[in-house]
Design a protein around this motif. Structure first.
Motif, PDB file in Angstrom:
ATOM      1  N   MET A  21      37.935  34.297  40.507  1.00 30.19           N
ATOM      2  CA  MET A  21      38.832  35.404  40.881  1.00 30.19           C
ATOM      3  C   MET A  21      38.049  36.516  41.567  1.00 30.19           C
ATOM      4  O   MET A  21      38.484  37.045  42.590  1.00 30.19           O
ATOM      5  CB  MET A  21      39.543  35.963  39.643  1.00 30.19           C
ATOM      6  CG  MET A  21      40.768  35.171  39.286  1.00 30.19           C
ATOM      7  SD  MET A  21      41.963  36.171  38.391  1.00 30.19           S
ATOM      8  CE  MET A  21      41.305  35.995  36.775  1.00 30.19           C
TER       9      MET A  21
ATOM     10  N   SER B  45      37.170  35.782  45.083  1.00 31.00           N
ATOM     11  CA  SER B  45      38.302  35.942  46.005  1.00 31.00           C
ATOM     12  C   SER B  45      38.661  37.416  46.197  1.00 31.00           C
ATOM     13  O   SER B  45      39.157  37.803  47.250  1.00 31.00           O
ATOM     14  CB  SER B  45      39.537  35.183  45.494  1.00 31.00           C
ATOM     15  OG  SER B  45      39.419  33.807  45.805  1.00 31.00           O
ATOM     16  N   MET B  46      38.432  38.217  45.162  1.00 31.18           N
ATOM     17  CA  MET B  46      38.775  39.645  45.261  1.00 31.18           C
ATOM     18  C   MET B  46      37.922  40.354  46.310  1.00 31.18           C
ATOM     19  O   MET B  46      38.410  41.239  47.014  1.00 31.18           O
ATOM     20  CB  MET B  46      38.609  40.340  43.907  1.00 31.18           C
ATOM     21  CG  MET B  46      39.710  40.036  42.910  1.00 31.18           C
ATOM     22  SD  MET B  46      41.345  40.575  43.462  1.00 31.18           S
ATOM     23  CE  MET B  46      41.284  42.333  43.054  1.00 31.18           C
TER      24      MET B  46
ATOM     25  N   VAL C 279      43.604  33.762  43.504  1.00 30.71           N
ATOM     26  CA  VAL C 279      43.701  34.790  42.456  1.00 30.71           C
ATOM     27  C   VAL C 279      44.950  34.536  41.604  1.00 30.71           C
ATOM     28  O   VAL C 279      44.889  34.563  40.369  1.00 30.71           O
ATOM     29  CB  VAL C 279      43.725  36.223  43.055  1.00 30.71           C
ATOM     30  CG1 VAL C 279      44.028  37.267  41.979  1.00 30.71           C
ATOM     31  CG2 VAL C 279      42.384  36.542  43.732  1.00 30.71           C
TER      32      VAL C 279
ATOM     33  N   SER D 112      49.535  39.551  40.804  1.00 29.23           N
ATOM     34  CA  SER D 112      48.932  38.611  41.756  1.00 29.23           C
ATOM     35  C   SER D 112      49.996  37.744  42.422  1.00 29.23           C
ATOM     36  O   SER D 112      49.795  37.265  43.544  1.00 29.23           O
ATOM     37  CB  SER D 112      47.857  37.753  41.084  1.00 29.23           C
ATOM     38  OG  SER D 112      48.390  37.005  40.020  1.00 29.23           O
TER      39      SER D 112
END
Ligand code: ASC
Length: 159
Positions: free
Chosen positions: A48, A51-52, A77, A123
């Motif tokens: 996660m 990807s953030m 996410v 999300s």
């Protein structure tokens, strides 16, 4: 032997319950040991985070809002968020393995699960905005996602 109709209904109920319990225990997590559970949830959270970072770069206007990049990471996410609560099902407090997971995760599991659910909702909105290519909504949605990350970390991750 004759089994009464009432008995058959009762037995069917037990079988359904046992079946559901089996499905749930395999679906919740594949981890058998504390070490596996910790490795799984850390991999999920790292993914996660990985990807953030690119999403944050796009939201801040530091990199181009490439729709393929946005959707791929937003989808990741959202997918990982849906597995987050279950990845903490195994109580690893007494494992002796060092981690940043605070004991409060398991003493306040209902609140922890509510905070995880907030990330699933946020999300999901991020995913929708990214897939629609709506950069303004995406930016707002990413802020909300980051807020849910922070709220959970404030209570449940070692500083
Ligand atoms: C991220 C990331 C986090 C959260 C958190 C939000 O991008 O990796 O752990 O957002 O910093 O406050």
């Amino acid at each position: 032997m004759t089994i009464s109709r009432k008995m058959m209904v009762a037995l069917a109920g037990v079988a359904t319950f046992a079946g559901a319990a089996m499905v749930q225990s395999t679906a919740a997590t594949a981890a058998d040991t504390a070490a596996e559970a910790i490795a799984e949830r850390q991999a999920l959270l790292k993914s996660m985070g990985d990807s953030m970072r690119p999403l944050s770069g796009i939201a801040r206007g530091r990199v181009d809002a490439d729709k393929a990049v946005m959707t791929r990471h937003a989808n990741n996410v959202a997918a990982k968020a849906r597995g987050l609560a279950a990845s903490f099902n195994k109580d690893t407090r007494s494992s002796g393995i060092a981690s940043d997971a605070l004991p409060a995760i398991w003493t306040s599991k209902a609140d922890f699960n509510r905070k995880s659910a907030a990330l699933v909702t946020a999300s999901g909105r991020l995913q929708a905005a990214a897939n629609a290519g709506d950069v303004a909504s995406f930016r707002t949605a990413l802020g909300a996602v980051g807020q849910t990350c922070k709220e959970c970390h404030d209570s449940y991750r070692a500083k």
